[in-house]
Every structure is written in C-alpha cells, then in structure tokens.
Motif scaffolding. Structure first.
Motif, PDB file in Angstrom:
ATOM      1  N   ALA A  94       1.038  -0.980  -0.281  1.00  0.00           N
ATOM      2  CA  ALA A  94       0.188   0.292  -0.131  1.00  0.00           C
ATOM      3  C   ALA A  94       1.180   1.373  -0.160  1.00  0.00           C
ATOM      4  O   ALA A  94       0.762   2.135  -0.892  1.00  0.00           O
ATOM      5  CB  ALA A  94      -0.921   0.171   1.571  1.00  0.00           C
ATOM      6  N   PRO A  95       1.981   1.826   0.409  1.00  0.00           N
ATOM      7  CA  PRO A  95       2.590   2.416   1.023  1.00  0.00           C
ATOM      8  C   PRO A  95       3.529   2.560  -0.705  1.00  0.00           C
ATOM      9  O   PRO A  95       3.804   3.616  -1.119  1.00  0.00           O
ATOM     10  CB  PRO A  95       3.224   2.076   2.105  1.00  0.00           C
ATOM     11  CG  PRO A  95       3.317   1.647   3.324  1.00  0.00           C
ATOM     12  CD  PRO A  95       2.298   0.055   2.007  1.00  0.00           C
ATOM     13  N   VAL A  99      -1.777   4.180  -1.788  1.00  0.00           N
ATOM     14  CA  VAL A  99      -2.210   3.424  -1.155  1.00  0.00           C
ATOM     15  C   VAL A  99      -2.947   3.745   0.036  1.00  0.00           C
ATOM     16  O   VAL A  99      -2.085   3.474   0.592  1.00  0.00           O
ATOM     17  CB  VAL A  99      -2.968   1.671  -1.804  1.00  0.00           C
ATOM     18  CG1 VAL A  99      -4.467   1.690  -1.140  1.00  0.00           C
ATOM     19  CG2 VAL A  99      -3.100   1.418  -3.536  1.00  0.00           C
ATOM     20  N   LYS A 100      -4.187   4.200   0.414  1.00  0.00           N
ATOM     21  CA  LYS A 100      -4.530   4.510   1.913  1.00  0.00           C
ATOM     22  C   LYS A 100      -4.460   3.322   2.216  1.00  0.00           C
ATOM     23  O   LYS A 100      -6.029   2.190   2.291  1.00  0.00           O
ATOM     24  CB  LYS A 100      -5.615   5.369   1.599  1.00  0.00           C
ATOM     25  CG  LYS A 100      -5.334   6.610   0.870  1.00  0.00           C
ATOM     26  CD  LYS A 100      -7.157   7.256   1.410  1.00  0.00           C
ATOM     27  CE  LYS A 100      -6.663   8.488   0.098  1.00  0.00           C
ATOM     28  NZ  LYS A 100      -8.387   9.213   0.434  1.00  0.00           N
ATOM     29  N   ALA A 101      -4.265   2.929   3.652  1.00  0.00           N
ATOM     30  CA  ALA A 101      -3.621   1.565   4.118  1.00  0.00           C
ATOM     31  C   ALA A 101      -5.356   1.574   4.891  1.00  0.00           C
ATOM     32  O   ALA A 101      -6.225   0.360   4.936  1.00  0.00           O
ATOM     33  CB  ALA A 101      -3.367   1.955   5.624  1.00  0.00           C
ATOM     34  N   ALA A 102      -5.554   2.575   5.339  1.00  0.00           N
ATOM     35  CA  ALA A 102      -7.636   2.492   6.023  1.00  0.00           C
ATOM     36  C   ALA A 102      -8.585   2.263   4.362  1.00  0.00           C
ATOM     37  O   ALA A 102      -9.908   1.200   4.736  1.00  0.00           O
ATOM     38  CB  ALA A 102      -7.649   3.612   5.827  1.00  0.00           C
ATOM     39  N   THR A 103      -8.226   2.154   3.358  1.00  0.00           N
ATOM     40  CA  THR A 103      -8.859   1.790   2.196  1.00  0.00           C
ATOM     41  C   THR A 103      -8.973   0.022   1.717  1.00  0.00           C
ATOM     42  O   THR A 103      -9.600  -0.333   0.251  1.00  0.00           O
ATOM     43  CB  THR A 103      -9.550   2.231   1.007  1.00  0.00           C
ATOM     44  OG1 THR A 103      -8.049   2.885   0.817  1.00  0.00           O
ATOM     45  CG2 THR A 103      -9.380   3.813   1.837  1.00  0.00           C
ATOM     46  N   ASN A 173     -15.114   3.134  -2.686  1.00  0.00           N
ATOM     47  CA  ASN A 173     -14.085   3.268  -2.022  1.00  0.00           C
ATOM     48  C   ASN A 173     -13.155   2.892  -0.927  1.00  0.00           C
ATOM     49  O   ASN A 173     -12.836   2.588   0.319  1.00  0.00           O
ATOM     50  CB  ASN A 173     -15.171   3.946  -0.264  1.00  0.00           C
ATOM     51  CG  ASN A 173     -15.773   2.607   0.006  1.00  0.00           C
ATOM     52  OD1 ASN A 173     -15.617   1.881   0.178  1.00  0.00           O
ATOM     53  ND2 ASN A 173     -17.052   2.878   1.382  1.00  0.00           N
ATOM     54  N   THR A 176      -7.967   3.405  -2.618  1.00  0.00           N
ATOM     55  CA  THR A 176      -7.819   4.467  -2.858  1.00  0.00           C
ATOM     56  C   THR A 176      -6.563   4.660  -2.787  1.00  0.00           C
ATOM     57  O   THR A 176      -6.020   4.444  -1.767  1.00  0.00           O
ATOM     58  CB  THR A 176      -9.005   5.162  -2.593  1.00  0.00           C
ATOM     59  OG1 THR A 176      -9.012   5.388  -1.211  1.00  0.00           O
ATOM     60  CG2 THR A 176     -10.363   4.759  -2.667  1.00  0.00           C
ATOM     61  N   ASP A 178      -3.874   7.951  -1.865  1.00  0.00           N
ATOM     62  CA  ASP A 178      -4.061   9.909  -1.840  1.00  0.00           C
ATOM     63  C   ASP A 178      -3.889  10.462  -2.514  1.00  0.00           C
ATOM     64  O   ASP A 178      -2.992   9.599  -3.751  1.00  0.00           O
ATOM     65  CB  ASP A 178      -2.651   9.010  -0.768  1.00  0.00           C
ATOM     66  CG  ASP A 178      -2.184   8.743   0.188  1.00  0.00           C
ATOM     67  OD1 ASP A 178      -3.535   9.020   1.201  1.00  0.00           O
ATOM     68  OD2 ASP A 178      -1.688   7.839   0.686  1.00  0.00           O
TER      69      ASP A 178
END
Length: 225
Positions: A94-95, A99-103, A173, A176, A178
């Motif tokens: 993700a990083p 990509v937002k880790a929360a999504t 959602n 997604t 950043d």
C-alpha cells in the motif's frame, strides 16, 4: 522524354526519418495495457459463465504489481505455496503504491503464474493462470466484486509474471490513492490506470522490424539501391 527529377535528397531523407519518428511516437501513445486486456478477458469469461463482471480497480492492480515484485524475479518460487505474508499489503504494498491503508479491503482470491516466454493476455489466461479446478473456483467465486491485474518482466525481459487479485471491497471507497493518483510503480504495468505499457512488456523484436524498415527506406533513396 526526360525522366521526372527526384525530390532533393536531403528533404526526402528528412521526410522519411520524420515519418519513422512519428510512427514510433504513435505506437508509444496508443494507450494499450496488457493488464487491462487480461481483466477484459477474465470479465468476458465470467460473463459467459453467468457470473457478474468485476470492477477494474487501479489501486488493487497496483497492489498486484507489488505482489509480483515481492518474488524478486524468482520464478521457481511461484507454485510452491510460497507467497508474501498478508501483512505486506499494509506494511509495504500500500505505501509503495500510494494506496490509503484505511481503504484496504479483503482479498478474496489470487491467481499468479510465471514463465520464461511472453504470451498474449488471452493465452496467459487460458494456458498459464487457469490450469486446475482450484484456479477455476477462484475465477468464478461469487464473493468477488473487483479485480486488479498486473504483468511484469524482470528488468524488462523474462521471466514474465502474471498476477490477478480479487477483492470483495466496495468499488467506490476501497483501495483508493492518496491524492487520487497512483505512484509511478515500475517495472511492469497494472490495470485500471490508463497506462500504456504493452510495448514495454512485449519482446523488443516486435518493434525492431518497423524501425529498421524505415531506416532501410532512407538508405535506399539516399544511395539509389
């Protein structure tokens, strides 16, 4: 009757060279993506099998490319039940993709294959990725809602990795980016981001012939061969 005079050598050679450059540029701007082609093949097959089509999520596609990179070009590691730990999605994939880790949403299936020869997306689907009952079960799983695919060669050449990730996340959602844009992840390409990478994945010989033909045309005119 006198023969018609040929156009000035310099202008004709320059014109043919310009055509060659424009032709190469047009190929580069063709917006072809083999990962997108693979997603299309999969969705067409699912539709023919009375399964719903899947949303092509670029964030998930980028994670598929990161998944490939975790094998570090070791083709023999594929198929031995060796895979990156699930924690890699949060800690690394993700990083690297932005990509937002929360999504991040649950991964409901994975298809991965590697071989020394590049093949078309359709052939990769039928002869490389789908090869047993387990892969068919993953392909037609009703829990999938979205898909991400990636293709990559090592240093631009063999071996070639093909990866497809499926997820049950919501299409609007999940996975997604950043700022709404993926990071520049190379080598290889991933689906859903309108990136042109077909020429980078295919063998260089397919581009070499048109280029050398254009050069020969210039030489033929210049030297009267």
């Amino acid at each position: 009757m006198p023969k018609p005079s040929a156009p000035p050598l310099g202008s004709m050679a320059w014109f043919l060279s310009l055509l060659l450059i424009v032709s190469a540029a047009s190929a580069t701007d063709s917006k072809n993506n083999v990962a997108d082609e693979l997603v299309a093949v999969i969705n067409n097959n699912r539709t023919a099998h009375k399964s719903h089509t899947l949303f092509d999520n670029p964030g998930l596609g980028c994670l598929a490319l990161e998944y490939i990179k975790a094998y570090e070009g070791q083709c023999n590691e594929v198929g031995n039940d060796k895979k990156p730990p699930d924690s890699s999605f949060v800690d690394t994939f993700a990083p690297n993709c932005g990509v937002k880790a929360a999504t991040l949403a649950p991964i409901t299936g994975r298809l991965l294959a590697c071989q020394s020869k590049y093949v078309s997306p359709a052939e990769a689907f039928s002869n490389v990725l789908i090869y047993n009952a387990k892969s068919l079960q993953i392909l037609y799983d009703k829990n999938h809602t979205q898909i991400g695919a990636a293709v990559s060669g090592t240093d631009g050449g063999a071996p070639y990795f093909w990866c497809v990730l499926f997820s049950s996340g919501k299409t609007n959602n999940s996975f997604t980016f950043d700022g709404g844009v993926a990071k520049n992840v190379r080598p290889g390409c991933f689906s859903g981001n309108n990136d042109d990478c077909s020429n980078a994945m295919r063998p260089a010989g397919s581009l070499f012939l048109p280029a050398i033909t254009g050069v020969l045309l210039v030489l033929i005119y210049a030297f009267g061969l």
